[in-house]
Design an enzyme around this catalytic site. Structure first.
Site, PDB file in Angstrom:
ATOM      1  N   HIS A 131      -2.927  -0.482  -0.882  1.00 37.69           N
ATOM      2  CA  HIS A 131      -4.368  -0.261  -0.702  1.00 37.69           C
ATOM      3  C   HIS A 131      -4.932  -1.324   0.229  1.00 37.69           C
ATOM      4  O   HIS A 131      -4.456  -2.469   0.251  1.00 37.69           O
ATOM      5  CB  HIS A 131      -5.093  -0.313  -2.050  1.00 37.69           C
ATOM      6  CG  HIS A 131      -6.515   0.149  -1.964  1.00 37.69           C
ATOM      7  ND1 HIS A 131      -6.856   1.489  -1.859  1.00 37.69           N
ATOM      8  CD2 HIS A 131      -7.692  -0.539  -1.940  1.00 37.69           C
ATOM      9  CE1 HIS A 131      -8.170   1.601  -1.798  1.00 37.69           C
ATOM     10  NE2 HIS A 131      -8.704   0.387  -1.825  1.00 37.69           N
ATOM     11  N   CYS A 143      -7.766   5.107   2.376  1.00 35.82           N
ATOM     12  CA  CYS A 143      -8.043   3.669   2.544  1.00 35.82           C
ATOM     13  C   CYS A 143      -7.626   3.146   3.920  1.00 35.82           C
ATOM     14  O   CYS A 143      -8.420   2.501   4.617  1.00 35.82           O
ATOM     15  CB  CYS A 143      -7.395   2.869   1.408  1.00 35.82           C
ATOM     16  SG  CYS A 143      -5.590   2.787   1.451  1.00 35.82           S
ATOM     17  N   HIS A 153     -14.282  -0.212   1.104  1.00 36.96           N
ATOM     18  CA  HIS A 153     -13.004   0.509   1.060  1.00 36.96           C
ATOM     19  C   HIS A 153     -13.230   1.942   0.613  1.00 36.96           C
ATOM     20  O   HIS A 153     -14.300   2.300   0.114  1.00 36.96           O
ATOM     21  CB  HIS A 153     -12.003  -0.205   0.135  1.00 36.96           C
ATOM     22  CG  HIS A 153     -12.329  -0.093  -1.329  1.00 36.96           C
ATOM     23  ND1 HIS A 153     -11.359   0.070  -2.289  1.00 36.96           N
ATOM     24  CD2 HIS A 153     -13.514  -0.116  -2.004  1.00 36.96           C
ATOM     25  CE1 HIS A 153     -11.933   0.119  -3.491  1.00 36.96           C
ATOM     26  NE2 HIS A 153     -13.223  -0.001  -3.342  1.00 36.96           N
TER      27      HIS A 153
END
Length: 347
Positions: free
Chosen positions: A310, A262, A322
């Site tokens: 994240h 990520c 993402h």
């Protein structure tokens, strides 16, 4: 009478034992017959339970991944510092060698000319003027010798300081590498547990775990629209890069160009736009100006979970791009898919 009572007592004890055994067997039979073996094994989890467990494992793996990324960044920096110290020490050792050679030359010249007392050398000299010129040179040579000795001592001290600093960096590097190993083992363990759980599901159920968001891929129009709404050209370039990487696989620790985790994706997107971002989610959230969710613009970084584990890049209309986890490639997903933790405008 006593001889007759003892057998009855044994019979009574045997009856109790047989009764207990009968009850035990009956209970076991009942558990087997009515419980379907639940006394010996846990019931198989449902697909929904497996999905929940897998999601939790992926989140825990991502936390460990970001810790790994941070430790690797520090290990790489320690390794570079160590290499720089070794290079500097090597250069100083070359200078030390030159200083020692110069000192040796001066010492040899003094030895050759210093066999007699200076006054006697003057008295015996056939050319006093020439002798006096030589004596002045010898005096200057002595001063030069002192300077060379001081230079050698200085180089020795600096080399020893560099070696001490290098020893500190070696120790730091060993610690960082041990930390990397721990985080790597945590990540791989979590991902292996998730893989084993997913293997219990059907193909359709596994696909559902990896792609619960919209299955329709955005077209060029969406990409152009998001770039046009970005606050500046660099944010627009980062958004365009993210769109180009849709479908790229998630690989923990990867920063592109063909696979990402990520924070690796957001770092690569802004690197393509000429902006240097830190490696981890924990550092990226402080790499720009915080913005409220109500003011998000394409190019903003959006962060999730209380531990800031994240990150995605906002592309407008409540959507982000993402790198989710190993079961799903880089994709567009709703920002409200995960617990929102904050946003940063990088440029």
């Amino acid at each position: 009478m006593g001889a007759h009572r003892r057998p009855r007592q044994r019979a009574t004890g045997g009856g109790r034992a047989r009764t207990a055994a009968t009850i035990t067997l009956a209970g076991a039979a009942t558990a087997t017959g009515l419980g379907g073996g639940t006394g010996h094994a846990d019931p198989q989890p449902t697909a929904a339970q497996v999905r929940a467990k897998v999601d939790k494992l992926y989140q825990e793996a991502e936390v460990a991944t970001e810790k790994y990324n941070g430790a690797k960044e520090k290990a790489d920096a320690a390794e570079q510092r160590l290499e720089d110290l070794r290079d500097e020490a090597a250069r100083k050792e070359d200078r030390l060698h030159s200083a020692r050679e110069a000192l040796g030359s001066v010492a040899a010249a003094q030895y050759r000319s210093g066999g007699l007392d200076p006054a006697l050398q003057l008295a015996l000299s056939s050319d006093p003027d020439r002798y006096l010129d030589g004596a002045a040179f010898a005096e200057r040579a002595g001063s030069r010798q002192q300077a060379e000795v001081g230079r050698v001592r200085k180089e020795l001290r600096e080399i020893e300081q560099l070696r001490g600093a290098a020893r500190v960096e070696v120790s730091s590097l060993k610690s960082r590498r041990a930390e990397l190993k721990r985080h790597r083992e945590t990540v791989t363990g979590k991902l292996e547990s998730a893989r084993r759980l997913l293997s219990r599901l059907t193909t359709e159920e596994r696909a559902d775990v990896g792609d619960r968001a919209s299955r329709s891929a955005p077209g060029p129009r969406e990409s152009l629209s998001a770039s046009a709404q970005a606050p500046n050209s660099r944010a627009a370039a980062a958004v365009a890069y993210a769109y180009q990487k849709l479908g790229s696989p998630y690989v923990w620790g990867a920063t592109g160009p063909n696979a990402f985790d990520c924070s690796g994706l957001t770092q690569a997107a802004y690197r393509a736009a000429g902006v240097s971002l830190p490696r981890t989610t924990y550092a990226q959230i402080d790499a720009g100006r915080r913005v409220p969710r109500s003011e998000l613009l394409p190019g903003d970084l959006v962060f999730f979970y209380s531990g800031i584990s994240h990150v995605g890049i906002y592309v407008g209309n409540g959507q982000m791009i993402h790198a989710p986890n190993p079961s799903a490639p880089v994709r567009v997903a709703p920002v409200d898919e995960m617990p929102f933790a904050g946003a940063t405008r990088v440029v």
